[in-house]
Design an enzyme around this catalytic site. Structure first.
Site, mmCIF file in Angstrom:
data_model
loop_
_atom_site.group_PDB
_atom_site.id
_atom_site.type_symbol
_atom_site.label_atom_id
_atom_site.label_comp_id
_atom_site.label_asym_id
_atom_site.label_seq_id
_atom_site.Cartn_x
_atom_site.Cartn_y
_atom_site.Cartn_z
ATOM 1 C CB THR A 18 -0.923 -0.405 8.929
ATOM 2 O OG1 THR A 18 0.266 -0.464 8.548
ATOM 3 C CG2 THR A 18 -1.203 -0.438 10.554
ATOM 4 C CB SER A 64 0.654 -0.056 0.381
ATOM 5 O OG SER A 64 1.209 0.886 1.074
ATOM 6 C CB THR A 97 -1.206 4.854 4.815
ATOM 7 O OG1 THR A 97 0.046 4.282 5.886
ATOM 8 C CG2 THR A 97 -2.318 4.396 5.667
ATOM 9 C CG ASP A 98 3.971 2.850 3.580
ATOM 10 O OD1 ASP A 98 3.452 3.770 4.551
ATOM 11 O OD2 ASP A 98 4.874 1.830 3.765
HETATM 12 N N1 ASP Z 1 3.615 -0.251 5.443
HETATM 13 C C1 ASP Z 1 2.291 -0.154 5.642
HETATM 14 C C2 ASP Z 1 1.758 -0.281 4.497
HETATM 15 O O1 ASP Z 1 1.794 0.852 3.517
HETATM 16 C C3 ASP Z 1 1.888 1.292 6.389
HETATM 17 C C4 ASP Z 1 0.162 1.305 6.463
HETATM 18 O O2 ASP Z 1 -0.579 0.598 5.772
HETATM 19 O O3 ASP Z 1 -0.263 2.104 6.927
HETATM 20 O O4 ASP Z 1 1.093 -1.274 3.885
#
Ligand code: ASP
Length: 333
Positions: A18, A64, A97-98
């Site tokens: 993200t 991710s 973050t995932d």
């Molecule tokens: N879906 C995104 C990821 O993990 C969420 C994020 O980056 O916060 O790539």
């Protein structure tokens, strides 16, 4: 003005997420992750030159959830090569973050480099009002350039907190304080460009682990089996039959139903390594609490989440299949 780290060389390995996301201007949702290049993200940091000499590479442009063990192995080898080149003082990895907590713990256990390695990401795409990525990235660079960050293993800098890769996890699915250390809290805080540390983890990491994945092409296959009310015990049989080891995501103290326990005993007796973790976010699965690990031949995960227990179990299997030795690793790391 903060000048302390000027002259330090920080290299960024960008993987997407993200933090590099693009959506409708001003909005936080409905965006595409992993679109902007790391060059564009660094250009958006007006004070970066006061922090370090920054270089970067676009290693991947992924959500991710699509990160795999092949990426982990390639990133460890890449950091190792960059460190051995003698050209860098610290490293930042941008990451969605995932699954950031899994990647961070893998690097924490495998990177053989004394320089800081800092992961960061963002909850809002770069095009949102009050995007959180720019400050997270800038503070990660400052942390990676700092002397204070040395010796803590792999770190995560997020929302002005500094976390150990061992204990960090995602604790909120959309708000900007999404990253937490749970019971273990933060190691410190970032105040603008200055890290202030208050704590140090006593668990071993990086140079002090027995795991060396350099040159490795594949890690052992480990699955997580999630227990819930009415969970059929065939789930345990299926996963045990198709993997080299299992993490059981139990309830409470890492407990499961009698039918699951019976299948765990069966597979453990056949020599399949089985680690008991819990779906409860905080607390700990103690050896022998809730279920008789000595009698069953299972391993207790302690404070590691099921996903982190899986990371450690994959690495443990590169050394041994013995449940006693694997338990000792869970106690050590
Ligand atoms: N879906 C995104 C990821 O993990 C969420 C994020 O980056 O916060 O790539």
């Amino acid at each position: 003005m903060m000048q302390a780290n000027r002259g330090k060389r920080v290299h960024i390995i960008a993987t997407g997420g993200t933090i590099a996301g693009v959506g409708e201007a001003g909005f936080t949702g409905g965006y595409q992750p992993g679109v902007l290049s790391i060059g564009r993200l660094v250009e958006g940091l007006p004070t970066v030159e006061q922090v370090a000499d920054v270089t970067g590479e676009q290693f991947a442009s992924l959500n991710s959830d699509d990160i795999t063990q092949a990426h982990w192995l390639a990133i460890v080898n890449r950091i190792q090569a960059l460190w051995e080149s003698g050209r860098y003082d610290g490293f930042v990895i941008t990451h969605g973050t995932d699954t950031l907590e899994e990647s961070a713990y893998f690097f924490h256990l495998t990177v053989k480099c004394p320089a800081p390695v800092v992961l960061t990401g963002a909850m809002r795409p770069a095009t949102a009002t009050s995007a959180d990525g720019p400050l997270n990235l800038l503070q990660s660079i400052a942390l990676a350039a700092s002397d204070q960050a040395r010796g803590h293993g792999v770190l995560v800098a997020f929302n002005e907190g500094i976390y150990s890769a061992r204990d960090v996890r995602k604790g909120n699915s959309f708000r900007t304080h999404a990253i937490t250390g749970g019971d273990m809290g933060t190691l410190g805080i970032m105040r603008d460009l200055s890290p202030v540390f208050y704590h140090r983890s006593l668990k071993k990491h990086t140079l002090d682990t027995e795991f060396d994945v350099r040159g490795m092409e594949r890690l052992p296959d480990v699955a997580v089996a999630s227990f819930h009310v009415d969970a059929r015990s065939e789930i345990v049989d299926y996963l045990a039959g198709t993997h080299q080891a299992l993490v059981i995501e139990g309830a409470g103290d890492g407990q499961v139903s009698r039918s699951w326990e019976e299948r765990m005993r069966y597979w453990a007796a056949k020599g399949l390594p089985i680690v008991r973790a819990t779906r409860v976010p905080d607390g700990s699965v103690y050896r022998g609490a809730g279920m008789p690990d000595d009698e069953m031949g299972t391993v207790a995960a302690g404070t590691l989440s099921p996903e982190k227990a899986r990371v450690l179990l994959m690495l443990a299997l590169t050394r041994t299949k013995d449940p006693g030795q694997i338990q000792a690793m869970f106690d050590r790391y």
